[in-house]
Scaffold this motif. Structure first.
Motif, PDB file in Angstrom:
ATOM      1  N   LEU A   1      -3.586   7.492  -2.470  1.00 38.93           N
ATOM      2  CA  LEU A   1      -3.603   6.299  -3.085  1.00 38.93           C
ATOM      3  C   LEU A   1      -3.646   6.600  -4.630  1.00 38.93           C
ATOM      4  O   LEU A   1      -4.382   7.453  -5.134  1.00 38.93           O
ATOM      5  CB  LEU A   1      -4.844   5.627  -2.767  1.00 38.93           C
TER       6      LEU A   1
ATOM      7  N   VAL B   1      -0.170   5.129  -0.421  1.00 36.83           N
ATOM      8  CA  VAL B   1      -0.763   5.221   1.187  1.00 36.83           C
ATOM      9  C   VAL B   1       0.475   5.554   2.108  1.00 36.83           C
ATOM     10  O   VAL B   1       1.528   5.131   2.092  1.00 36.83           O
ATOM     11  CB  VAL B   1      -1.516   3.904   1.491  1.00 36.83           C
ATOM     12  N   THR B   2       0.233   6.490   3.016  1.00 36.50           N
ATOM     13  CA  THR B   2       1.152   7.132   3.945  1.00 36.50           C
ATOM     14  C   THR B   2       1.036   6.431   5.275  1.00 36.50           C
ATOM     15  O   THR B   2      -0.400   6.372   5.895  1.00 36.50           O
ATOM     16  CB  THR B   2       1.170   8.500   4.271  1.00 36.50           C
TER      17      THR B   2
ATOM     18  N   VAL C   1      -2.847   6.437   9.685  1.00 34.75           N
ATOM     19  CA  VAL C   1      -2.957   5.840   8.083  1.00 34.75           C
ATOM     20  C   VAL C   1      -3.553   7.043   7.546  1.00 34.75           C
ATOM     21  O   VAL C   1      -4.747   7.513   7.770  1.00 34.75           O
ATOM     22  CB  VAL C   1      -3.381   4.518   7.900  1.00 34.75           C
ATOM     23  N   ASP C   2      -2.828   7.379   6.206  1.00 31.85           N
ATOM     24  CA  ASP C   2      -3.639   8.338   5.312  1.00 31.85           C
ATOM     25  C   ASP C   2      -3.642   7.651   3.853  1.00 31.85           C
ATOM     26  O   ASP C   2      -2.790   7.573   3.341  1.00 31.85           O
ATOM     27  CB  ASP C   2      -2.655   9.772   5.147  1.00 31.85           C
ATOM     28  N   LEU C   3      -4.901   7.659   3.513  1.00 28.97           N
ATOM     29  CA  LEU C   3      -5.252   6.952   2.153  1.00 28.97           C
ATOM     30  C   LEU C   3      -5.358   7.862   0.978  1.00 28.97           C
ATOM     31  O   LEU C   3      -5.834   7.511  -0.070  1.00 28.97           O
ATOM     32  CB  LEU C   3      -6.512   6.134   2.190  1.00 28.97           C
TER      33      LEU C   3
ATOM     34  N   VAL D   1      -8.115  -1.855   1.383  1.00 32.91           N
ATOM     35  CA  VAL D   1      -8.014  -0.536   0.566  1.00 32.91           C
ATOM     36  C   VAL D   1      -8.139  -0.777  -1.019  1.00 32.91           C
ATOM     37  O   VAL D   1      -8.718   0.273  -1.479  1.00 32.91           O
ATOM     38  CB  VAL D   1      -6.625  -0.003   0.843  1.00 32.91           C
TER      39      VAL D   1
ATOM     40  N   LEU E   1      -6.548   1.464   9.801  1.00 31.34           N
ATOM     41  CA  LEU E   1      -6.750   1.484   8.399  1.00 31.34           C
ATOM     42  C   LEU E   1      -8.442   1.482   8.610  1.00 31.34           C
ATOM     43  O   LEU E   1      -9.009   2.489   7.690  1.00 31.34           O
ATOM     44  CB  LEU E   1      -6.766   0.112   7.699  1.00 31.34           C
TER      45      LEU E   1
ATOM     46  N   LEU F   1       0.934  -1.034  -0.016  1.00 32.46           N
ATOM     47  CA  LEU F   1      -0.141   0.225   0.122  1.00 32.46           C
ATOM     48  C   LEU F   1       0.655   1.362   0.237  1.00 32.46           C
ATOM     49  O   LEU F   1       0.539   2.344  -0.628  1.00 32.46           O
ATOM     50  CB  LEU F   1      -0.842   0.005   1.292  1.00 32.46           C
ATOM     51  N   GLN F   2       1.904   1.257   0.961  1.00 33.84           N
ATOM     52  CA  GLN F   2       2.882   2.411   0.674  1.00 33.84           C
ATOM     53  C   GLN F   2       3.386   2.587  -0.607  1.00 33.84           C
ATOM     54  O   GLN F   2       3.521   3.857  -1.210  1.00 33.84           O
ATOM     55  CB  GLN F   2       4.196   2.185   1.645  1.00 33.84           C
TER      56      GLN F   2
END
Length: 372
Positions: free
Chosen positions: A176, A148-149, A171-173, A257, A230, A143-144
């Motif tokens: 993305l 994603v952060t 977590v910051d989506l 995600v 998440l 995801l990173q």
């Protein structure tokens, strides 16, 4: 006679394509008039991309990073708007430097890099083969790589690996990859483990990746932190979905995600290979894998092939390096008979080293005896 050769790899000896080639040589030596059709397959793990390429898909080569960050050259398969990505060939156990496990620090970042490449190239349906994972990071690295952060309490990005997730605070989506939200993700997955707990990713599969009992407890707690964050960030809380624990929780990250859905790996591969069409007109199917055993009976590739062939009324022969199944189990799984390299060479080391020649000899036997 039209013979369809549809084996999986013989792990440690030959790829599925190599198995097909060896069997085909043996058959041609005895029955050159027979038509041999080729359909090397896989069960969704390593060899899935090769199976798609053998079926006519285009191989796309890409540079990525392995489970510990070393550069890796890998590939995925492309057919129309669909890409087939294989975890094992990007961040799998076989890519650990010198084979040394890194239970706490191994990452799926390189898998995400391959997925990003496919998305940038226009793919909008992504099939991910999950077998052979070296990490237990819940898919965080993947995801990173897709934007994603994940940060700690000080706002600093987390280092790779499942253990680091214990320090995650946010977590910051929002970053993305835009195409990831539009794409359809399918997971080739043959397990039903949840993400957490005694049947979860860390407890069941962590020891296979070098995790001690203490590591397992740490990883399970870290994955719980990640799942909570998440969910708070707007992801789907997929921790209890059957299969979420697959590939060290990579399935969980993809489900939470990317909206991924899991399907049996062999079913996916047979579709990719257009196996139903290849069965049309075949008189005999030959399938198999390195070891026919209890695991074979639970969703492995040869049983999937046998089921499809049986539905079409075509007899099936199983070949393997060794056969640990009883005659009743062989027939119950849909095989007319089973032939093993161990019957020709009982020494396992020699059998693996000489697999190609032994399979050629088995091909000759099949040509002489036919389905009987």
């Amino acid at each position: 006679m039209r013979v369809l050769l549809a084996p999986d790899k013989f792990k440690g000896s030959l790829s599925a394509v190599g198995v097909v080639d060896a069997l085909a040589r043996g058959i041609a030596e005895v029955r050159p008039e027979w038509t041999v059709l080729r359909a090397p397959i896989a069960d969704g793990g390593d060899g899935t991309v090769d199976a798609a390429v053998a079926a006519g898909w285009t191989r796309v080569r890409v540079e990525t990073t392995g489970p510990t960050g070393a550069r890796v050259s890998t590939s995925y398969a492309r057919g129309g708007g669909t890409a087939v990505v294989e975890l094992a060939s990007a961040v799998g156990l076989e890519l650990l430097p010198d084979g040394v496990p890194d239970a706490l620090g191994a990452t799926t970042f390189g898998l995400g890099t391959v997925i990003r490449h496919a998305l940038d190239d226009g793919a909008r349906a992504i099939v991910i083969g999950l077998g052979g994972s070296a990490s237990t990071d819940g898919g965080a690295g993947m995801l990173q790589a897709l934007g994603v952060t994940i940060t700690d309490a000080d706002g600093a990005p987390l280092p790779p690996g499942g253990a680091a997730l214990a320090r995650a605070a946010r977590v910051d989506l929002s970053g993305l990859h835009p195409a990831a939200a539009q794409a359809r993700f399918t997971l080739a997955c043959d397990v039903d483990n949840p993400l957490l707990g005694p049947d979860g990713a860390a407890a069941i599969y962590g020891p296979q990746k070098g995790a001690t009992s203490g590591d397992v407890a740490l990883l399970d707690a870290a994955l719980r932190v990640f799942a909570d964050l998440l969910a708070a960030a707007g992801g789907h809380d997929a921790r209890d979905v059957p299969g979420a624990g697959a590939a060290g929780g990579t399935a969980f990250g993809a489900m939470a995600v990317l909206g991924a859905r899991a399907r049996p790996g062999v079913d996916i591969v047979l579709e990719l290979a257009d196996f139903a069409a290849k069965l049309d007109g075949a008189d005999l199917v030959v399938t198999g894998e390195g070891s026919l055993d209890e695991q074979t009976l639970h969703g492995k590739a040869p049983v999937g092939v046998a089921a499809a062939a049986r539905a079409a009324g075509i007899p099936v022969i199983a070949v393997s390096g060794r056969n640990l199944l009883s005659a009743d189990q062989i027939h119950g799984a849909g095989f007319q008979r089973a032939l093993a390299l161990a019957e020709l060479e009982p020494d396992p080391a020699r059998s693996m080293a000489d697999a190609a020649d032994l399979l050629r000899r088995i091909g000759r036997t099949i040509a002489k005896d036919g389905p009987a």
